[in-house]
Motif scaffolding. Sequence first.
Motif, PDB file in Angstrom:
ATOM      1  N   ARG A   1      11.135   2.207  -3.944  1.00  0.00           N
ATOM      2  CA  ARG A   1       9.920   2.683  -4.616  1.00  0.00           C
ATOM      3  C   ARG A   1       9.665   4.149  -4.300  1.00  0.00           C
ATOM      4  O   ARG A   1       9.275   4.928  -5.174  1.00  0.00           O
ATOM      5  CB  ARG A   1       8.724   1.836  -4.181  1.00  0.00           C
TER       6      ARG A   1
ATOM      7  N   ALA B   1       9.647   7.165  -6.981  1.00  0.00           N
ATOM      8  CA  ALA B   1       8.484   8.051  -7.093  1.00  0.00           C
ATOM      9  C   ALA B   1       8.892   9.511  -6.914  1.00  0.00           C
ATOM     10  O   ALA B   1       8.410  10.403  -7.623  1.00  0.00           O
ATOM     11  CB  ALA B   1       7.433   7.660  -6.070  1.00  0.00           C
TER      12      ALA B   1
ATOM     13  N   LEU C   1      -0.733   0.947 -15.792  1.00  0.00           N
ATOM     14  CA  LEU C   1      -0.129   0.694 -14.494  1.00  0.00           C
ATOM     15  C   LEU C   1      -0.913  -0.370 -13.734  1.00  0.00           C
ATOM     16  O   LEU C   1      -2.051  -0.682 -14.066  1.00  0.00           O
ATOM     17  CB  LEU C   1      -0.099   1.985 -13.670  1.00  0.00           C
TER      18      LEU C   1
ATOM     19  N   GLU D   1      -0.263   1.242  -8.229  1.00  0.00           N
ATOM     20  CA  GLU D   1       0.326   2.453  -8.802  1.00  0.00           C
ATOM     21  C   GLU D   1      -0.753   3.476  -9.149  1.00  0.00           C
ATOM     22  O   GLU D   1      -0.593   4.676  -8.920  1.00  0.00           O
ATOM     23  CB  GLU D   1       1.136   2.093 -10.052  1.00  0.00           C
TER      24      GLU D   1
END
Length: 245
Positions: free
Chosen positions: A17, A21, A154, A158
């Motif tokens: 993740r 990102a 989202l 998030e």
Amino acid sequence: MEPEQQTNRDEGIQVLRRAAAALDEIAAEPGQLRLVDLGERLGLAKSTARRLLVGLVEVGLASSDSSGRFSLGERLLGFGSAAGPHISALFRPTIERVSRVTEGETVDLSILRGQRMWFVDQIESSYRLRAVSAVGVRFPLEVTANGKAALAALDDAEVDSIIARFSPEVADGLRAEVAEIRHTGIAFDRGEHTAGISAAAIARRAVGDNVVAISVPAPTDRFLEKEQRIVEALRTAADSPAWNR
């Protein structure tokens, strides 16, 4: 699953993740961000951010220039270059219909990338006085209709991660707007991004788990006259089969 296996799995997902990102941020502002910028945006300690970025560079997913600014790596560019044109092709008939129903207003198609909306296609208004944004530009999330619509698409974690960089006042306002957009399905920009221009937008997850937005900007006076028609056109577009392809 054994506790140790579960812990390793959770840690592995967390790393993925963070990597995703970081790549989203780099893609949104290629060649602009240094290690310290990425660390701040991702909420990571400098040492953690360094390990993450070094790993991405080593496997070819990111690259760094002589001044320490990051871009996407060659390994990623070959995969990502087709995303915009592919999504544009899928949604072209949908945004053309929105343009017709709104009687020739500009219609934009954009994709969420990091903390920006990346414009990948546009039907340009036929009016002499019109709102036009070049394909390829990136707009902020917090003051644009398409950006706020994307935030609403989202999940809560998030959204919190993205708006954590804003002041408490701005973050609270965005949370309230996101809740309203999830209820109504429509996001608005009433002269927030550009004075004299208003817009409405929808956004949903689409092909490749991309968050895609369709927005209709127009000079505010004309937008107010057509607001109901624009909203109805966007609600119809939300049912387009393009989202599920």
